[in-house]
Design a protein around this motif. Structure first.
Motif, PDB file in Angstrom:
ATOM      1  N   THR A 142     -21.294  -6.818  -4.754  1.00 44.87           N
ATOM      2  CA  THR A 142     -19.995  -7.069  -5.379  1.00 44.87           C
ATOM      3  C   THR A 142     -20.114  -8.102  -6.497  1.00 44.87           C
ATOM      4  OG1 THR A 142     -19.558  -8.753  -3.696  1.00 44.87           O
ATOM      5  CG2 THR A 142     -18.747  -6.527  -3.266  1.00 44.87           C
ATOM      6  N   ALA A 143     -21.109  -8.998  -6.410  1.00 41.74           N
ATOM      7  CA  ALA A 143     -21.260 -10.050  -7.418  1.00 41.74           C
ATOM      8  C   ALA A 143     -21.591  -9.494  -8.790  1.00 41.74           C
ATOM      9  CB  ALA A 143     -22.336 -11.043  -6.985  1.00 41.74           C
ATOM     10  N   VAL A 144     -22.063  -8.246  -8.865  1.00 39.55           N
ATOM     11  CA  VAL A 144     -22.440  -7.674 -10.156  1.00 39.55           C
ATOM     12  C   VAL A 144     -21.227  -7.555 -11.082  1.00 39.55           C
ATOM     13  CG1 VAL A 144     -22.080  -5.225  -9.606  1.00 39.55           C
ATOM     14  CG2 VAL A 144     -23.903  -5.877 -11.182  1.00 39.55           C
ATOM     15  N   GLU A 145     -20.015  -7.559 -10.512  1.00 38.69           N
ATOM     16  CA  GLU A 145     -18.799  -7.407 -11.305  1.00 38.69           C
ATOM     17  C   GLU A 145     -18.350  -8.721 -11.932  1.00 38.69           C
ATOM     18  OE1 GLU A 145     -16.026  -5.840  -8.540  1.00 38.69           O
ATOM     19  OE2 GLU A 145     -16.999  -3.880  -8.380  1.00 38.69           O
ATOM     20  N   TYR A 146     -18.880  -9.843 -11.466  1.00 37.60           N
ATOM     21  CA  TYR A 146     -18.420 -11.131 -11.958  1.00 37.60           C
ATOM     22  C   TYR A 146     -19.133 -11.507 -13.259  1.00 37.60           C
ATOM     23  CZ  TYR A 146     -17.062 -11.399  -7.038  1.00 37.60           C
ATOM     24  OH  TYR A 146     -16.552 -11.131  -5.802  1.00 37.60           O
ATOM     25  N   ALA A 185     -23.644  -7.657 -26.771  1.00 43.40           N
ATOM     26  CA  ALA A 185     -23.579  -6.218 -27.037  1.00 43.40           C
ATOM     27  C   ALA A 185     -24.149  -5.390 -25.893  1.00 43.40           C
ATOM     28  CB  ALA A 185     -24.335  -5.897 -28.327  1.00 43.40           C
ATOM     29  N   GLN A 186     -25.123  -5.938 -25.167  1.00 39.41           N
ATOM     30  CA  GLN A 186     -25.887  -5.135 -24.212  1.00 39.41           C
ATOM     31  C   GLN A 186     -25.421  -5.290 -22.770  1.00 39.41           C
ATOM     32  OE1 GLN A 186     -30.120  -5.535 -24.749  1.00 39.41           O
ATOM     33  NE2 GLN A 186     -30.601  -4.834 -22.704  1.00 39.41           N
ATOM     34  N   ALA A 187     -24.965  -6.477 -22.375  1.00 35.86           N
ATOM     35  CA  ALA A 187     -24.636  -6.740 -20.973  1.00 35.86           C
ATOM     36  C   ALA A 187     -23.156  -7.065 -20.842  1.00 35.86           C
ATOM     37  CB  ALA A 187     -25.489  -7.888 -20.434  1.00 35.86           C
ATOM     38  N   GLN A 188     -22.448  -6.261 -20.068  1.00 34.60           N
ATOM     39  CA  GLN A 188     -20.999  -6.376 -19.968  1.00 34.60           C
ATOM     40  C   GLN A 188     -20.567  -7.685 -19.320  1.00 34.60           C
ATOM     41  OE1 GLN A 188     -19.185  -3.111 -17.923  1.00 34.60           O
ATOM     42  NE2 GLN A 188     -17.114  -3.904 -18.118  1.00 34.60           N
ATOM     43  N   ASN A 189     -21.288  -8.152 -18.312  1.00 39.12           N
ATOM     44  CA  ASN A 189     -20.871  -9.324 -17.541  1.00 39.12           C
ATOM     45  C   ASN A 189     -21.788 -10.530 -17.749  1.00 39.12           C
ATOM     46  OD1 ASN A 189     -20.228  -6.749 -15.456  1.00 39.12           O
ATOM     47  ND2 ASN A 189     -18.553  -8.148 -15.880  1.00 39.12           N
ATOM     48  N   LEU A 190     -22.509 -10.542 -18.870  1.00 41.75           N
ATOM     49  CA  LEU A 190     -23.459 -11.614 -19.149  1.00 41.75           C
ATOM     50  C   LEU A 190     -23.070 -12.274 -20.465  1.00 41.75           C
ATOM     51  CD1 LEU A 190     -25.994 -12.559 -17.602  1.00 41.75           C
ATOM     52  CD2 LEU A 190     -27.357 -11.221 -19.200  1.00 41.75           C
ATOM     53  N   ASN A 343     -14.075 -16.044 -15.471  1.00 44.60           N
ATOM     54  CA  ASN A 343     -15.172 -15.658 -14.580  1.00 44.60           C
ATOM     55  C   ASN A 343     -14.827 -14.457 -13.716  1.00 44.60           C
ATOM     56  OD1 ASN A 343     -14.941 -18.952 -14.544  1.00 44.60           O
ATOM     57  ND2 ASN A 343     -17.019 -18.242 -14.943  1.00 44.60           N
ATOM     58  N   GLY A 344     -13.651 -13.881 -13.904  1.00 49.87           N
ATOM     59  CA  GLY A 344     -13.234 -12.746 -13.090  1.00 49.87           C
ATOM     60  C   GLY A 344     -12.466 -13.140 -11.848  1.00 49.87           C
ATOM     61  N   ILE A 345     -12.103 -14.419 -11.716  1.00 51.71           N
ATOM     62  CA  ILE A 345     -11.328 -14.890 -10.564  1.00 51.71           C
ATOM     63  C   ILE A 345      -9.856 -14.529 -10.768  1.00 51.71           C
ATOM     64  CG2 ILE A 345     -10.533 -16.944  -9.337  1.00 51.71           C
ATOM     65  CD1 ILE A 345     -13.371 -16.287  -8.697  1.00 51.71           C
ATOM     66  N   LYS A 346      -9.211 -14.079  -9.694  1.00 55.03           N
ATOM     67  CA  LYS A 346      -7.789 -13.725  -9.773  1.00 55.03           C
ATOM     68  C   LYS A 346      -7.061 -14.250  -8.551  1.00 55.03           C
ATOM     69  CE  LYS A 346      -8.607  -9.078  -7.866  1.00 55.03           C
ATOM     70  NZ  LYS A 346     -10.052  -9.320  -7.624  1.00 55.03           N
ATOM     71  N   ASN A 347      -5.739 -14.310  -8.642  1.00 59.37           N
ATOM     72  CA  ASN A 347      -4.928 -14.793  -7.532  1.00 59.37           C
ATOM     73  C   ASN A 347      -5.201 -13.964  -6.277  1.00 59.37           C
ATOM     74  OD1 ASN A 347      -3.819 -16.543  -9.356  1.00 59.37           O
ATOM     75  ND2 ASN A 347      -1.804 -15.579  -9.439  1.00 59.37           N
ATOM     76  N   GLY A 348      -5.331 -14.655  -5.143  1.00 60.93           N
ATOM     77  CA  GLY A 348      -5.586 -13.976  -3.882  1.00 60.93           C
ATOM     78  C   GLY A 348      -7.049 -13.886  -3.502  1.00 60.93           C
ATOM     79  N   ASP A 349      -7.958 -14.181  -4.437  1.00 64.00           N
ATOM     80  CA  ASP A 349      -9.396 -14.166  -4.104  1.00 64.00           C
ATOM     81  C   ASP A 349      -9.711 -15.260  -3.086  1.00 64.00           C
ATOM     82  OD1 ASP A 349      -9.910 -12.070  -5.757  1.00 64.00           O
ATOM     83  OD2 ASP A 349     -10.871 -13.236  -7.350  1.00 64.00           O
ATOM     84  N   GLU A 350     -10.713 -15.001  -2.258  1.00 61.92           N
ATOM     85  CA  GLU A 350     -11.143 -15.975  -1.263  1.00 61.92           C
ATOM     86  C   GLU A 350     -12.463 -16.613  -1.698  1.00 61.92           C
ATOM     87  OE1 GLU A 350     -11.340 -14.436   2.673  1.00 61.92           O
ATOM     88  OE2 GLU A 350      -9.215 -13.915   2.767  1.00 61.92           O
ATOM     89  N   LEU A 351     -12.505 -17.945  -1.658  1.00 60.42           N
ATOM     90  CA  LEU A 351     -13.700 -18.696  -2.023  1.00 60.42           C
ATOM     91  C   LEU A 351     -14.066 -19.633  -0.877  1.00 60.42           C
ATOM     92  CD1 LEU A 351     -12.094 -18.017  -4.807  1.00 60.42           C
ATOM     93  CD2 LEU A 351     -13.687 -19.629  -5.817  1.00 60.42           C
ATOM     94  N   PHE A 352     -15.303 -20.123  -0.904  1.00 62.38           N
ATOM     95  CA  PHE A 352     -15.789 -21.016   0.135  1.00 62.38           C
ATOM     96  C   PHE A 352     -16.304 -22.303  -0.508  1.00 62.38           C
ATOM     97  CE2 PHE A 352     -16.034 -16.714   1.669  1.00 62.38           C
ATOM     98  CZ  PHE A 352     -15.557 -16.792   2.972  1.00 62.38           C
TER      99      PHE A 352
END
Length: 409
Positions: A142-146, A185-190, A343-352
């Motif tokens: 799932t981290a690949v989306e961040y 140009a090459q990496a969407q999440n980088l 960073n892709g964080i949105k309301n309702g996300d759970e963090l530690f």
């Protein structure tokens, strides 16, 4: 219910439409043809497809073997990208292809079968065709989306005398900024989100502390450091029997990089990138290292290719690294952290939340020890590069301190 043959035809029509749009964008790099296998199994199965791609490379200084390898790599890379597969093993597969005359390879994983079907030699370039049976890459984590933010400074040039020819004193800045462009140009999440406007000599002493400092300064989780060891020019004068010919010049490029997790200074990637290409300028020409003229030369293209490979290597290395930030403020039952919508964080996300401490064993070796705060924290409000959190269950934030860490898995 559609029959298998009708379904296959509709699939091919859909793929052809996507392919045409893709080709319109990459017409000068390669062209593609995808054919689905005739046998289509049960629902839920991952299907492979045959992809044909062409790559071209210029023959520099008569080096046909390198041109052939570059063209093959370009064709294979474009086929993999089009199919949605990863490109981390492109170089390995390309080398395998070129090792023997039948030019056929089978491998497990995303590329099931690969063939070099044709090569056409022209006066100054070569065209290579490959045919590959490719499975699209499955999502690994799932981290690949961040979004992954990286900080760096201008790469250090170890021998600045190499910059005299061409008068390119800002070469390190130009290369670092070219990497940022290629990464975007090459990496969407980088993202190369921060470039400190100076060069840094990253010595062994204080390295970890300096990495953490740059990470805090830039609010970036990852830190890239680079050192350019060779930008020299080699000139070959024509023999006295061919005095009418111009001398040939080759310029070298050698870059060593390290990528760290800026939170704990852990080394994630260490790699060297080495290339060479024709240098088209004479000894007295002043070159603008930021100009399109420079980056359109064979030397500029060779460096750009290394930046693309570096981007792919970094992306592959940190794609599944959990997103980590810092606790910025503790106020009552709420904490503010250095992660937000950027960073892709949105309301309702759970963090530690966790703390770290250093322990030293009886041999004097230091280790990081992690102390995880019980329970999860929920994002109540997400902003650009920060967010406000509250404990999911109790709402209590006792013992949490500024400079503690927060992680999104």
């Amino acid at each position: 219910m559609l029959g298998i043959q009708t379904f296959a035809k509709l699939l091919l029509v859909s793929i052809s439409s996507v392919k045409r749009r893709y080709l319109a964008r990459y017409a000068n790099a390669a062209f593609f043809m995808a054919l689905f296998c005739l046998a289509i199994g049960s629902t839920g199965q991952s299907y492979a497809a045959w992809y044909e791609a062409k790559g071209q490379a210029v023959i520099v200084n008569g080096n046909k073997e390198k041109a052939r390898r570059d063209a093959t790599e370009e064709a294979l890379k474009q086929a993999l990208l089009f199919a949605g597969a990863s490109i981390n093993s492109v170089q390995q597969l390309t080398n395998g292809l070129l090792e023997r005359e039948d030019i056929t390879i089978s491998s497990s994983g995303e590329v099931d079968h690969l063939e070099l079907t044709d090569e056409i030699w022209h006066s100054d370039y070569v065209t290579v065709s490959v045919r590959a049976d490719i499975f699209p890459a499955a999502k690994q984590c799932t981290a690949v989306e961040y979004d992954k933010n990286i900080a760096t400074s201008y790469f250090m040039v170890e021998n600045r005398n190499h910059l005299v020819e061409g008068k390119i004193p800002n070469f390190s800045e130009a290369v670092t900024r070219k990497l940022a462009t290629e990464m975007s140009a090459q990496a969407q999440n980088l993202n190369l989100a921060y470039i400190a406007p100076h060069t840094t000599r990253w010595g062994v002493n204080g390295l970890e502390e300096n990495v953490r400092a740059l990470s805090r300064q830039s609010n970036a989780q990852f830190v890239l450091i680079g050192s350019i060891s060779d930008v020299s020019v080699e000139r070959q004068r024509p023999s006295s029997f061919a005095f009418w010919k111009e001398e040939k010049a080759t310029r070298y490029f050698s870059l060593s990089i390290k990528v760290f997790d800026g939170i704990n200074s852990g080394l994630l990637l260490q790699q060297d990138y080495v290339t060479e290409a024709a240098w088209p300028f004479d000894r007295f020409t002043d070159v603008d290292e930021f100009s399109s003229t420079f980056w359109r030369t064979e030397y500029g293209k060779a460096i750009k290719k290394q930046m693309q490979q570096l981007t792919a290597d970094i992306n592959e290395t940190i794609a599944c690294q959990p997103m980590t930030g810092r606790v910025l403020n503790v106020a009552g039952s709420h904490i503010s952290v250095s992660l937000g919508r950027d960073n892709g964080i949105k309301n309702g996300d759970e963090l530690f939340v966790y703390q770290t401490s250093e322990i030293i064993d009886r041999h004097g070796k230091a280790y990081l020890q992690y102390h995880i705060y019980p329970g999860a924290f929920v994002v109540e409000n997400a902003y650009g590069n920060t967010a406000r959190l509250i404990h999911k269950d109790s709402g209590i934030v006792a013992n949490i301190q500024e400079s503690d860490f927060v992680i999104k898995r």
